[in-house]
Design an enzyme around this catalytic site. Structure first.
Site, PDB file in Angstrom:
ATOM      1  N   CYS A   1       5.870  84.675  36.606  1.00  0.00           N
ATOM      2  CA  CYS A   1       5.483  83.587  37.505  1.00  0.00           C
ATOM      3  C   CYS A   1       4.504  84.152  38.522  1.00  0.00           C
ATOM      4  CB  CYS A   1       6.736  83.072  38.216  1.00  0.00           C
ATOM      5  SG  CYS A   1       6.389  82.024  39.619  1.00  0.00           S
ATOM      6  N   ASN A   2       3.285  83.651  38.519  1.00  0.00           N
ATOM      7  CA  ASN A   2       2.264  84.167  39.437  1.00  0.00           C
ATOM      8  C   ASN A   2       2.571  83.844  40.894  1.00  0.00           C
ATOM      9  OD1 ASN A   2      -0.348  85.024  37.731  1.00  0.00           O
ATOM     10  ND2 ASN A   2       0.702  83.349  36.703  1.00  0.00           N
ATOM     11  N   THR A   3       3.188  82.672  41.113  1.00  0.00           N
ATOM     12  CA  THR A   3       3.405  82.225  42.489  1.00  0.00           C
ATOM     13  C   THR A   3       4.342  83.177  43.233  1.00  0.00           C
ATOM     14  OG1 THR A   3       3.081  79.956  41.714  1.00  0.00           O
ATOM     15  CG2 THR A   3       4.095  80.231  43.872  1.00  0.00           C
TER      16      THR A   3
ATOM     17  N   ASP B   1      10.716  82.408  35.699  1.00  0.00           N
ATOM     18  CA  ASP B   1       9.660  81.474  36.093  1.00  0.00           C
ATOM     19  C   ASP B   1      10.364  80.218  36.602  1.00  0.00           C
ATOM     20  OD1 ASP B   1       7.019  80.361  36.308  1.00  0.00           O
ATOM     21  OD2 ASP B   1       7.418  79.194  34.515  1.00  0.00           O
ATOM     22  N   SER B   2       9.552  79.270  37.091  1.00  0.00           N
ATOM     23  CA  SER B   2      10.139  78.010  37.554  1.00  0.00           C
ATOM     24  C   SER B   2      10.511  77.094  36.385  1.00  0.00           C
ATOM     25  CB  SER B   2       9.133  77.290  38.453  1.00  0.00           C
ATOM     26  OG  SER B   2       7.935  77.057  37.727  1.00  0.00           O
TER      27      SER B   2
ATOM     28  N   CYS C   1      -1.604  80.937  36.378  1.00  0.00           N
ATOM     29  CA  CYS C   1      -0.260  80.360  36.445  1.00  0.00           C
ATOM     30  C   CYS C   1       0.241  80.399  35.013  1.00  0.00           C
ATOM     31  CB  CYS C   1      -0.314  78.920  36.959  1.00  0.00           C
ATOM     32  SG  CYS C   1       1.231  77.995  36.700  1.00  0.00           S
ATOM     33  N   THR C   2       1.481  80.850  34.822  1.00  0.00           N
ATOM     34  CA  THR C   2       1.944  81.072  33.448  1.00  0.00           C
ATOM     35  C   THR C   2       2.118  79.766  32.660  1.00  0.00           C
ATOM     36  OG1 THR C   2       4.212  81.229  34.293  1.00  0.00           O
ATOM     37  CG2 THR C   2       3.025  83.289  33.896  1.00  0.00           C
ATOM     38  N   HIS C   3       2.090  78.633  33.346  1.00  0.00           N
ATOM     39  CA  HIS C   3       2.110  77.361  32.617  1.00  0.00           C
ATOM     40  C   HIS C   3       0.760  77.090  31.926  1.00  0.00           C
ATOM     41  CE1 HIS C   3       5.715  76.469  35.014  1.00  0.00           C
ATOM     42  NE2 HIS C   3       5.918  75.401  34.260  1.00  0.00           N
TER      43      HIS C   3
ATOM     44  N   TYR D   1       7.267  75.577  41.901  1.00  0.00           N
ATOM     45  CA  TYR D   1       7.282  76.519  43.028  1.00  0.00           C
ATOM     46  C   TYR D   1       5.967  76.430  43.826  1.00  0.00           C
ATOM     47  CZ  TYR D   1      11.131  79.433  41.018  1.00  0.00           C
ATOM     48  OH  TYR D   1      12.308  79.926  40.536  1.00  0.00           O
ATOM     49  N   GLY D   2       4.893  76.143  43.104  1.00  0.00           N
ATOM     50  CA  GLY D   2       3.548  76.358  43.656  1.00  0.00           C
ATOM     51  C   GLY D   2       3.126  75.441  44.772  1.00  0.00           C
TER      52      GLY D   2
ATOM     53  N   GLU E   1       5.409  70.244  32.713  1.00  0.00           N
ATOM     54  CA  GLU E   1       6.878  70.171  32.638  1.00  0.00           C
ATOM     55  C   GLU E   1       7.331  68.808  32.101  1.00  0.00           C
ATOM     56  OE1 GLU E   1       9.434  72.355  33.173  1.00  0.00           O
ATOM     57  OE2 GLU E   1       8.050  74.015  33.505  1.00  0.00           O
TER      58      GLU E   1
END
Ligand code: DGL
Length: 268
Positions: free
Chosen positions: A72-74, A9-10, A179-181, A41-42, A147
């Site tokens: 990471c979905n993006t 992931d980012s 989004c995994t966040h 990333y998004g 983040e």
């Protein structure tokens, strides 16, 4: 080849996937890469996201992973083909797994701007559930705030209310955290949504998809305690900050390695 999952992931978002996988499958060997030097990333262009995915997956391949999990979905939305081409091992993604969890006909999707623009969620849901209404909402401010460690400030709450409003106006019955966040914001989002609206975390679908590789866990209702014994956590910047942010989600302060994704030049 022995089993080792490569998750990426980012940043901290993919830890929500790691947590679901470890809860369902115990301490399976994992190499986790958080590309913290390039988060988010998004908000990047598709070409940039595809180049990043190629580099990250090539690095995971060098770590001898036996399966790549796109946490990471993006990158899943824009570069799944790139990951599959680069990996040379099976690739597991989030978006199809999330669509398979949908039971409602009016579905909201919260995701990064790049994921929403790709239309990947709409396509996957409509393919499995023809005729359903899919309302997508880009949430550009969520990832930078998460983040930075903000999961509940009044400003974040205000932003979340704005992002949820089109979904509520469309009377959605479930909301995919695309989004995994975003599962890290679950308490905040829950507090803003009426009780009847289901939150769908794609990570649960991914953990179940891995049953095919890792076997089905005993369904005795008891999740095994989370253990990082066989997890290697790597980032591309700020390992100590990452360890601090990860601690509440992993239940212990992890050791985090700083890595360089670009191949090192050989010394003469
Ligand atoms: N957590 C990632 C996702 O699922 C990336 C978010 C970002 O870096 O913008 O889309």
């Amino acid at each position: 080849m022995s089993i080792c999952l490569g998750l990426f992931d980012s940043g901290v978002g993919g830890l929500t996937v790691l947590r679901s996988v470890l809860r369902r499958h115990g301490s399976v060997p994992v190499v986790y890469l958080g590309d913290t030097a390039r988060v988010p990333y998004g908000s990047r262009a598709p070409s940039e996201i595809r180049a990043i995915a190629a580099e990250v997956v090539a690095w995971l391949k060098d770590q001898d992973v036996s399966t790549v999990v796109m946490a990471c979905n993006t990158t899943n939305a824009l570069a799944r083909d790139v990951a599959e081409g680069q990996a040379g091992v099976p690739v597991v993604g989030l978006i199809g797994a999330a669509a398979a969890l949908v039971r409602e006909s009016r579905v909201g999707v919260l995701a990064t701007p790049a994921t929403v623009a790709s239309g990947a969620y709409r396509e996957s849901i409509e393919a499995l559930h023809p005729g359903s209404l899919v309302v997508q909402q880009a949430c550009p401010d969520f990832v930078p705030r998460i983040e930075a460690g903000d999961l509940s400030s009044p400003e974040l709450r205000q932003l979340a209310m704005g992002y949820l409003s089109p979904l509520l106006e469309a009377s959605v019955e479930s909301v995919i955290l695309g989004c995994t966040h975003y599962p890290l914001l679950e308490p905040l989002l829950r507090s803003l949504l009426p009780d009847g609206i289901r939150l769908i975390d794609p990570a649960e679908g991914v953990a179940r998809q891995l049953d095919a590789l890792l076997g089905s866990p005993a369904e005795d209702g008891h999740a095994p305690p989370l253990s990082l014994a066989s997890t290697r956590l790597c980032v591309t910047a700020d390992p100590e900050g990452f360890a601090t942010r990860a601690t509440p989600w992993l239940g212990e302060r992890p050791l985090v390695e700083l890595v360089d994704l670009r191949p090192q030049a050989c010394s003469p």
